[in-house]
Every structure is written in C-alpha cells, then in structure tokens.
Design an enzyme around this catalytic site. Structure first.
Site, PDB file in Angstrom:
ATOM      1  N   ARG A  80      31.669   4.154 -35.112  1.00  0.00           N
ATOM      2  CA  ARG A  80      30.346   4.452 -34.566  1.00  0.00           C
ATOM      3  C   ARG A  80      30.148   3.629 -33.297  1.00  0.00           C
ATOM      4  O   ARG A  80      30.197   2.402 -33.338  1.00  0.00           O
ATOM      5  CB  ARG A  80      29.270   4.089 -35.590  1.00  0.00           C
ATOM      6  CG  ARG A  80      27.859   4.188 -35.049  1.00  0.00           C
ATOM      7  CD  ARG A  80      26.794   3.820 -36.095  1.00  0.00           C
ATOM      8  NE  ARG A  80      25.483   3.927 -35.497  1.00  0.00           N
ATOM      9  CZ  ARG A  80      24.583   2.939 -35.438  1.00  0.00           C
ATOM     10  NH1 ARG A  80      24.841   1.772 -35.979  1.00  0.00           N
ATOM     11  NH2 ARG A  80      23.429   3.131 -34.849  1.00  0.00           N
ATOM     12  N   HIS A 124      20.966   3.562 -28.314  1.00  0.00           N
ATOM     13  CA  HIS A 124      20.936   2.244 -28.951  1.00  0.00           C
ATOM     14  C   HIS A 124      20.303   1.280 -27.944  1.00  0.00           C
ATOM     15  O   HIS A 124      20.922   0.320 -27.498  1.00  0.00           O
ATOM     16  CB  HIS A 124      22.336   1.808 -29.379  1.00  0.00           C
ATOM     17  CG  HIS A 124      22.372   0.768 -30.459  1.00  0.00           C
ATOM     18  ND1 HIS A 124      23.102   0.911 -31.623  1.00  0.00           N
ATOM     19  CD2 HIS A 124      21.768  -0.441 -30.560  1.00  0.00           C
ATOM     20  CE1 HIS A 124      22.949  -0.174 -32.388  1.00  0.00           C
ATOM     21  NE2 HIS A 124      22.147  -1.008 -31.754  1.00  0.00           N
ATOM     22  N   GLU A 169      17.444   2.717 -34.957  1.00  0.00           N
ATOM     23  CA  GLU A 169      16.347   1.811 -35.295  1.00  0.00           C
ATOM     24  C   GLU A 169      15.149   1.935 -34.351  1.00  0.00           C
ATOM     25  O   GLU A 169      14.816   0.998 -33.611  1.00  0.00           O
ATOM     26  CB  GLU A 169      16.835   0.352 -35.311  1.00  0.00           C
ATOM     27  CG  GLU A 169      17.945   0.081 -36.300  1.00  0.00           C
ATOM     28  CD  GLU A 169      18.266  -1.411 -36.452  1.00  0.00           C
ATOM     29  OE1 GLU A 169      17.734  -2.220 -35.685  1.00  0.00           O
ATOM     30  OE2 GLU A 169      19.042  -1.759 -37.356  1.00  0.00           O
ATOM     31  N   ASN A 297      20.539   1.172 -41.729  1.00  0.00           N
ATOM     32  CA  ASN A 297      21.058  -0.153 -41.390  1.00  0.00           C
ATOM     33  C   ASN A 297      20.371  -1.145 -42.305  1.00  0.00           C
ATOM     34  O   ASN A 297      19.137  -1.174 -42.394  1.00  0.00           O
ATOM     35  CB  ASN A 297      20.728  -0.531 -39.934  1.00  0.00           C
ATOM     36  CG  ASN A 297      21.472   0.329 -38.921  1.00  0.00           C
ATOM     37  OD1 ASN A 297      22.355   1.117 -39.278  1.00  0.00           O
ATOM     38  ND2 ASN A 297      21.123   0.175 -37.656  1.00  0.00           N
ATOM     39  N   TYR A 299      20.430  -5.317 -43.708  1.00  0.00           N
ATOM     40  CA  TYR A 299      20.963  -6.679 -43.611  1.00  0.00           C
ATOM     41  C   TYR A 299      20.389  -7.631 -44.646  1.00  0.00           C
ATOM     42  O   TYR A 299      21.085  -8.439 -45.222  1.00  0.00           O
ATOM     43  CB  TYR A 299      20.694  -7.253 -42.214  1.00  0.00           C
ATOM     44  CG  TYR A 299      21.506  -6.579 -41.142  1.00  0.00           C
ATOM     45  CD1 TYR A 299      22.790  -7.002 -40.854  1.00  0.00           C
ATOM     46  CD2 TYR A 299      21.003  -5.475 -40.443  1.00  0.00           C
ATOM     47  CE1 TYR A 299      23.562  -6.378 -39.879  1.00  0.00           C
ATOM     48  CE2 TYR A 299      21.767  -4.840 -39.471  1.00  0.00           C
ATOM     49  CZ  TYR A 299      23.037  -5.295 -39.189  1.00  0.00           C
ATOM     50  OH  TYR A 299      23.802  -4.664 -38.247  1.00  0.00           O
ATOM     51  N   GLU A 368      25.048   0.491 -40.516  1.00  0.00           N
ATOM     52  CA  GLU A 368      25.283  -0.927 -40.200  1.00  0.00           C
ATOM     53  C   GLU A 368      25.040  -1.771 -41.443  1.00  0.00           C
ATOM     54  O   GLU A 368      24.055  -1.570 -42.152  1.00  0.00           O
ATOM     55  CB  GLU A 368      24.339  -1.463 -39.110  1.00  0.00           C
ATOM     56  CG  GLU A 368      24.590  -0.947 -37.719  1.00  0.00           C
ATOM     57  CD  GLU A 368      23.590  -1.500 -36.706  1.00  0.00           C
ATOM     58  OE1 GLU A 368      23.053  -2.606 -36.917  1.00  0.00           O
ATOM     59  OE2 GLU A 368      23.354  -0.797 -35.709  1.00  0.00           O
TER      60      GLU A 368
END
Ligand code: GBH
Length: 460
Positions: A80, A124, A169, A297, A299, A368
């Site tokens: 990606r 992005h 995002e 994504n 985290y 991600e």
C-alpha cells in the site's frame, strides 16, 4: 505478556506493508511536482519537530526499485502506497504532469514484476498548496477536483492496480488539519472544520464514482476509528465516550455505512453538520455508495474523561469542543509515541464495528498497524526490536480473534515498511520494520522484518 507467536490466518488472507508519499518520497521539487500543504506547513517555524521536512525523507523517489526488492524478500502479497496529488497535478487542477504519472507507472510495474499487488491510496494528506490557497477542504470545489484526479489515476493505473483507497484517515485531515492545527494546513478554526469533514466525505464520493466509471476492481476508504474507554464508570465519563465516539468515529462511519450523520447529543459534529448550509441534496447518496472494503488503521485505545468546555464564554465555544479529555492509561506498556499497548482493544473495536453496521459493513482490510519503538542499532549492526515483534504478534493475534468472532477481515498491512517522516514528529519516531539511516539512506531490516517474513512464509 506472552512470547511472540505466529497466528495462523485463512488461505487467501493478504499480508502487506504500507507507506505514504510525503513520508518517504523526498524529491519534493523534482519531476515537476508542485508544492503540497505539507511542504508549506513543515517550513512553518515550530510546526514540526526540529523543523523537519519531507524534502529528502527516505529518498524513495530515487530508490523505489531497492525498496520493492525489500518488499519482495519480505514476501508480502500487497504493498500500500499513496500517490502525491501535486506530482500528478502540480496546481491541483488542470494540466497533468506526465513525469508524475510515469513515476507511479514505473513503481506499479516494478511491484507487479516482483509478484506484489499494488494498493493505491489517492490522498494521504498532501493536498496541492494551490488548492489550499483556494480554500482547501473548506470548499466544495476541492471535493469535485479530487474526483477528477481520481479519474486521472484510474485511467492510467486501473488496468494494473486492483485495490484503491480514496482517503486516508479523513479525521486527521479535518480535525488535526483545520480544527487543532497540528497537521497541515495548521488551521485552528473550530466550527469551519465541520465543512472540511463533509467535503472530505463528498470528495470520497466523487472519487468512488470516478473509480467505478473506470471499472477498477476494489474501492474502499481508510478510517482511523478510535476505541474510546471511559476513565471511570461514572455517567459523566460514559457520556464523554459517546461524544468522543461520535466526533471521531460516527461522523465518518454513519454517513458511509448508514447513509446519515449520527444523531445523538446536540453538540456533536454530526448534528452540527446536519444544520449547515454547505450540505447539498444528494450528498449522502454520493457518500454512502457501496464499497468493496473498508480500511481500518489501528494503533492504540484512548481513555477519555468528561471535561468542561475550553471556553467559559458560550460565544467563544466552537463546534469541535466536545467536552472530553484524553487521560493516561496506567499499568500498560507504552511505545515510543507514549501510546498504550492494549491489544485486546483491537478485537473489541472490530467486533463493535460489525455489531453497529452488520451486513452494511464491507469486508475489512487493516490498512495500518504497527508501533514506533526506541530502536537502537546493536554492536552487530542489527536492530533487535523485540518490543515491535511483540506488538505485531499480539495485534495479529487480536485480529485473528476478531475474525473468529465473525468479522470479515481480508488483509493486514504493517505500518510501516520503512522508518519515515512521522508528520509533526519528524524523523524522531521510527515505525519501520526496516531501519533507515537518514545520513546514508542505508536500509537495515530489523528483527521485526524477519519475524514478519517468517509469518508470511508459514502461510505459503
Ligand atoms: C497514521 O496516523 C497515518 O496514516 C500514518 O501516516 C502515520 O505515520 C501513522 O498512523 C503513525 O502515526 O502530529 O503531534 O498530532 C495516525 C494518526 C497522526 C497520530 C500523527 C499521531 C502524531 C502526533 N497519527 N500523530 S501530532
């Protein structure tokens, strides 16, 4: 903490790695590229850590073939990357820059020759500066031009790129970019940021239409849903979680998957957008066109508590002050970002998404996941990043649990292939499974690269 394991995924599951244009390419003034809002912002005194910019970054623009070799040896099925819009249209609209198209064309061919499927992110965060000068995401024109740019890319690469991601995002573009000003363009505007959220979604809709018209195989969007945990069990903190969820998550997922902005408390982004004059008839139908996948994504979780308005005077309050504050997790490991490591929240988030939207939730790609750690080069010249290996192992195990619980997850892209420009934090934070020496541009695969390589090999 358990020791790292190699969770088993079903046949056909895609293992990948991810990057983004401004974070790795460098060569910002080469090949006819126009300036982006990140070129401008990173040059603003005080905006980024020690004034770091993406001018050189990982010099990927010149070293892309070596980086594809790293991907090939890693064994990933997909890569990606994002396209820098200002390489394609230096002025954000109008004339197309052939050298920019040629760069991504060469990259795609290199990937295909290595047996790797490209997954392209169209946006992005590197908006052409010329469009910001005309209002950026505050104005509808940017959304329309984004649709045109999507069509340009699909006409050039659609025959060879199977997976397309419109936005990365949008919460970051909107909230960090236009409300709190921690990302480009660095605006601190409060209420006008509501328009940027809506225009990003409209831009996504136009891009979906353009990509469908070119007949590309898979179209999706990448979001960064937060998993918000109340600081205490009090009614006030639980209400703060609802506000945080609404602003951070539902403002995006409800229009996309339920065709309506979230209706909950009267001071959330959703209701405010409903009342704004920038809304047009037909927008929600455009935004909620069916997708082939949603990129997630993830985290870390966020712990939130009730908080007062930032401004005592009601006239000074902004629509983006939703009266919640982030509070620190205790008793868990933290990464170099100071982010808490709580892998089971990854399972909880995905299961909750499935519960809210049911069959309207498209198949998921984790676009991600990864961690910045305090990496050091050992005497043997290697990077023994045991913390990152543990992080990846535990999060892949949590992902597997979500799949067992009924969430349709098709792939996983580690963030990131390379250490890179971590936005406002510059080069101080390293997310790569490959170390980059920014003096020499030497790439050194870390232990996490070898661990991921073995995980992928076990699935062949
Ligand atoms: C994702 O952002 C991005 O898609 C990716 O580009 C990024 O490298 C990765 O995660 C790791 O952060 O700028 O001072 O506000 C997640 C959102 C944006 C959160 C940058 C951390 C840094 C703090 N991230 N932000 S600051």
């Amino acid at each position: 903490m358990t020791s790292p394991t190699f969770p088993a995924f079903p046949e056909g599951f895609v293992f990948g790695a991810a990057t983004a244009s401004y974070q790795i390419e460098g060569a910002v003034a080469e090949g006819g590229r126009g300036p982006s809002i990140w070129d401008t912002y990173s040059r603003t005194p005080g905006a980024t850590y020690q004034g770091h910019t993406g001018d050189i970054a990982c010099d990927h623009y010149h070293r892309y073939a070596d980086d594809v070799t790293l991907l090939k040896e890693l064994g990933v099925g997909s890569y990606r990357f994002s396209v820098a819009w200002p390489r394609i249209q230096p002025q954000g609209s109008g004339p197309v820059n052939p050298a920019g198209l040629d760069f991504y064309d060469r990259l795609v061919d290199e990937l295909l020759a290595a047996g790797i499927e490209p997954a392209v992110t169209l946006y992005h965060w590197d908006l052409p500066q010329a469009l910001e000068d005309r209002g950026g995401w505050r104005v509808r024109e940017t959304a329309e031009l984004f649709g045109e740019y999507a069509g340009i890319m699909a006409r050039r690469l659609g025959d060879r790129v199977p997976r397309w991601i419109t936005l990365n995002e949008p919460w970051c573009s909107s909230f960090l970019g236009y409300s709190v000003g921690r990302h480009a363009p660095g605006a601190k505007e409060g209420t006008p940021a509501l328009a940027t959220a809506h225009h990003l979604l409209v831009g996504h809709g136009h891009a979906v239409t353009a990509l469908r018209a070119e007949g590309v195989r898979e179209v999706g969007i990448t979001l960064n849903p937060d998993w918000n945990v109340p600081a205490t069990d009090s009614a006030a903190d639980r209400a703060a979680v609802v506000r945080a969820d609404t602003q951070h998550n539902l403002v995006w997922t409800d229009p996309l998957f339920a065709g309506a902005y979230p209706a909950s408390e009267n001071d959330t982004w959703g209701e405010l957008i409903e009342r704004q004059d920038f809304r047009r008839e037909g927008d929600l139908a455009l935004i909620s066109q069916p997708l082939d996948f949603v990129g997630v994504n993830y985290y870390r979780p966020t712990m939130v508590a009730d908080a007062p308005y930032r401004e005592a005077d009601p006239a000074q309050r902004t629509a983006t002050d939703n009266r919640y504050a982030e509070v620190a997790y205790t008793g868990v490991r933290r990464t170099a970002m100071n982010w808490p490591v709580v892998p089971e929240t990854f399972t909880q988030l995905l299961v909750a998404l499935k519960e809210r939207y049911g069959d309207a939730l498209p198949p998921v790609h984790i676009t991600e996941n990864g961690s910045a750690e305090h990496d050091a080069v050992s005497g043997d010249g290697e990077v023994h990043d045991a913390d990152r290996v543990q992080y990846l192992s535990d999060h892949l195990t949590a992902l597997r649990a979500a799949m067992d619980a009924g969430v349709d997850v098709r792939g996983y892209y580690v963030w990131s292939l390379l250490d890179n420009f971590e936005w406002a934090l510059g080069y101080a934070k390293r997310f790569g499974i490959v170390r980059v020496d920014y003096e020499t541009q030497k790439r050194t695969p870390k232990d996490s690269y070898r661990w991921y390589q073995e995980l992928i090999a076990r699935h062949r």
